[in-house]
Design a protein around this motif. Structure first.
Motif, PDB file in Angstrom:
ATOM      1  N   GLN A  27      -3.390   5.429  -5.548  1.00  0.00           N
ATOM      2  CA  GLN A  27      -3.378   5.985  -4.191  1.00  0.00           C
ATOM      3  C   GLN A  27      -2.591   5.084  -3.242  1.00  0.00           C
ATOM      4  N   PHE A  28      -2.793   3.776  -3.343  1.00  0.00           N
ATOM      5  CA  PHE A  28      -2.042   2.844  -2.490  1.00  0.00           C
ATOM      6  C   PHE A  28      -0.559   2.841  -2.860  1.00  0.00           C
ATOM      7  N   LEU A  29      -0.241   2.937  -4.142  1.00  0.00           N
ATOM      8  CA  LEU A  29       1.169   3.020  -4.558  1.00  0.00           C
ATOM      9  C   LEU A  29       1.815   4.288  -4.013  1.00  0.00           C
ATOM     10  N   ARG A  30       1.123   5.382  -4.094  1.00  0.00           N
ATOM     11  CA  ARG A  30       1.652   6.665  -3.614  1.00  0.00           C
ATOM     12  C   ARG A  30       1.893   6.621  -2.107  1.00  0.00           C
ATOM     13  N   ALA A  31       1.049   5.908  -1.388  1.00  0.00           N
ATOM     14  CA  ALA A  31       1.202   5.815   0.064  1.00  0.00           C
ATOM     15  C   ALA A  31       2.463   5.034   0.440  1.00  0.00           C
ATOM     16  N   ARG A  32       2.870   4.095  -0.380  1.00  0.00           N
ATOM     17  CA  ARG A  32       4.043   3.269  -0.072  1.00  0.00           C
ATOM     18  C   ARG A  32       5.351   3.950  -0.424  1.00  0.00           C
ATOM     19  N   ARG A  33       5.355   4.910  -1.317  1.00  0.00           N
ATOM     20  CA  ARG A  33       6.606   5.474  -1.833  1.00  0.00           C
ATOM     21  C   ARG A  33       7.462   6.210  -0.799  1.00  0.00           C
ATOM     22  N   PRO A  34       6.942   7.178  -0.057  1.00  0.00           N
ATOM     23  CA  PRO A  34       7.848   7.986   0.762  1.00  0.00           C
ATOM     24  C   PRO A  34       8.518   7.228   1.908  1.00  0.00           C
ATOM     25  N   ASN A  35       7.758   6.421   2.631  1.00  0.00           N
ATOM     26  CA  ASN A  35       8.310   5.780   3.811  1.00  0.00           C
ATOM     27  C   ASN A  35       7.493   4.535   4.125  1.00  0.00           C
ATOM     28  N   GLU A  36       8.150   3.398   4.226  1.00  0.00           N
ATOM     29  CA  GLU A  36       7.450   2.139   4.507  1.00  0.00           C
ATOM     30  C   GLU A  36       6.770   2.165   5.881  1.00  0.00           C
ATOM     31  N   SER A  96      -1.096   5.423   6.232  1.00  0.00           N
ATOM     32  CA  SER A  96      -1.587   6.023   4.992  1.00  0.00           C
ATOM     33  C   SER A  96      -2.612   5.129   4.308  1.00  0.00           C
ATOM     34  N   GLU A  97      -2.356   3.826   4.295  1.00  0.00           N
ATOM     35  CA  GLU A  97      -3.308   2.896   3.680  1.00  0.00           C
ATOM     36  C   GLU A  97      -4.647   2.930   4.390  1.00  0.00           C
ATOM     37  N   GLU A  98      -4.623   3.062   5.700  1.00  0.00           N
ATOM     38  CA  GLU A  98      -5.880   3.126   6.448  1.00  0.00           C
ATOM     39  C   GLU A  98      -6.651   4.395   6.093  1.00  0.00           C
ATOM     40  N   MET A  99      -5.946   5.502   5.928  1.00  0.00           N
ATOM     41  CA  MET A  99      -6.605   6.755   5.537  1.00  0.00           C
ATOM     42  C   MET A  99      -7.208   6.629   4.135  1.00  0.00           C
ATOM     43  N   ILE A 100      -6.502   5.949   3.244  1.00  0.00           N
ATOM     44  CA  ILE A 100      -7.016   5.751   1.883  1.00  0.00           C
ATOM     45  C   ILE A 100      -8.251   4.859   1.914  1.00  0.00           C
ATOM     46  N   ARG A 101      -8.199   3.794   2.707  1.00  0.00           N
ATOM     47  CA  ARG A 101      -9.360   2.900   2.846  1.00  0.00           C
ATOM     48  C   ARG A 101     -10.580   3.681   3.316  1.00  0.00           C
ATOM     49  N   VAL A 102     -10.396   4.520   4.313  1.00  0.00           N
ATOM     50  CA  VAL A 102     -11.510   5.303   4.859  1.00  0.00           C
ATOM     51  C   VAL A 102     -12.095   6.217   3.779  1.00  0.00           C
ATOM     52  N   GLN A 103     -11.215   6.903   3.037  1.00  0.00           N
ATOM     53  CA  GLN A 103     -11.699   7.797   1.984  1.00  0.00           C
ATOM     54  C   GLN A 103     -12.454   7.039   0.896  1.00  0.00           C
ATOM     55  N   LEU A 104     -11.936   5.876   0.509  1.00  0.00           N
ATOM     56  CA  LEU A 104     -12.626   5.080  -0.511  1.00  0.00           C
ATOM     57  C   LEU A 104     -13.970   4.569   0.002  1.00  0.00           C
ATOM     58  N   ARG A 105     -14.048   4.186   1.266  1.00  0.00           N
ATOM     59  CA  ARG A 105     -15.320   3.726   1.835  1.00  0.00           C
ATOM     60  C   ARG A 105     -16.321   4.884   1.891  1.00  0.00           C
ATOM     61  N   PHE A 147     -13.290  -4.455  -3.556  1.00  0.00           N
ATOM     62  CA  PHE A 147     -12.630  -3.617  -4.554  1.00  0.00           C
ATOM     63  C   PHE A 147     -11.405  -2.932  -3.939  1.00  0.00           C
ATOM     64  N   ILE A 148     -11.566  -2.411  -2.722  1.00  0.00           N
ATOM     65  CA  ILE A 148     -10.468  -1.731  -2.029  1.00  0.00           C
ATOM     66  C   ILE A 148      -9.327  -2.701  -1.768  1.00  0.00           C
ATOM     67  N   GLU A 149      -9.656  -3.899  -1.280  1.00  0.00           N
ATOM     68  CA  GLU A 149      -8.612  -4.888  -0.984  1.00  0.00           C
ATOM     69  C   GLU A 149      -7.901  -5.350  -2.247  1.00  0.00           C
ATOM     70  N   GLU A 150      -8.621  -5.489  -3.346  1.00  0.00           N
ATOM     71  CA  GLU A 150      -8.000  -5.879  -4.614  1.00  0.00           C
ATOM     72  C   GLU A 150      -7.052  -4.777  -5.102  1.00  0.00           C
ATOM     73  N   ALA A 151      -7.445  -3.529  -4.953  1.00  0.00           N
ATOM     74  CA  ALA A 151      -6.589  -2.408  -5.361  1.00  0.00           C
ATOM     75  C   ALA A 151      -5.326  -2.360  -4.505  1.00  0.00           C
ATOM     76  N   ARG A 152      -5.476  -2.601  -3.214  1.00  0.00           N
ATOM     77  CA  ARG A 152      -4.312  -2.612  -2.315  1.00  0.00           C
ATOM     78  C   ARG A 152      -3.365  -3.742  -2.678  1.00  0.00           C
ATOM     79  N   ALA A 153      -3.922  -4.931  -2.936  1.00  0.00           N
ATOM     80  CA  ALA A 153      -3.095  -6.088  -3.303  1.00  0.00           C
ATOM     81  C   ALA A 153      -2.408  -5.855  -4.647  1.00  0.00           C
ATOM     82  N   ALA A 154      -3.106  -5.277  -5.596  1.00  0.00           N
ATOM     83  CA  ALA A 154      -2.534  -5.013  -6.921  1.00  0.00           C
ATOM     84  C   ALA A 154      -1.407  -3.989  -6.834  1.00  0.00           C
ATOM     85  N   SER A 155      -1.509  -3.061  -5.907  1.00  0.00           N
ATOM     86  CA  SER A 155      -0.449  -2.057  -5.777  1.00  0.00           C
ATOM     87  C   SER A 155       0.829  -2.668  -5.212  1.00  0.00           C
TER      88      SER A 155
END
Length: 129
Positions: free
Chosen positions: A18-27, A33-42, A50-58
């Motif tokens: 999800q974090f990778l997909r958020a970065r692809r179209p437009n920086e 987009s990352e904030e929306m993903i964080r909210v959905q995961l929370r 876990f969320i921060e590790e996934a974001r860093a890994a992406s």
């Protein structure tokens, strides 16, 4: 949901993708987009670390794994994340040239999809007389 019966590596992969997909179209849209993903995961009870590790890994460059073409695949039934990690550790420690593939047995699905725990008894036929 983080507390569901999905294997841990699947939960991790979903969050990272999800974090990778958020970065692809437009920086520029990335932060929003990352904030929306964080909210959905929370909302789905994923822990903050876990969320921060996934974001860093992406954001890390992807490692390329060199797979020995002579290695075999070993198909095992999935039992739990703990069993998966122990088996994986043993295979790596002993340098066994095998790739582990896990499959769900589906027994839980069969139990959850039935309408009764035990099939109801057949009704006894009545005498028409």
């Amino acid at each position: 949901d983080y507390n569901s019966a999905v294997p841990f590596h699947i939960k991790k992969a979903v969050a990272q993708s999800q974090f990778l997909r958020a970065r692809r179209p437009n920086e520029q849209l990335c932060a929003e987009s990352e904030e929306m993903i964080r909210v959905q995961l929370r909302i789905n009870h994923y822990p903050n670390d876990f969320i921060e590790e996934a974001r860093a890994a992406s954001r890390r460059p992807k490692r390329t794994r060199h797979v020995n073409p002579a290695s075999a695949f070993l198909k095992l039934p999935f039992k739990s994340d703990q069993v998966h990690r122990r088996v994986q550790k043993l295979v790596r420690r002993h340098h066994i040239p095998v790739r582990l593939v896990y499959e769900h047995t589906g027994s839980l699905r069969r139990v959850l999809c039935r309408s009764a725990l035990h099939p109801p008894p057949c009704p006894k036929e009545r005498d028409p007389a």
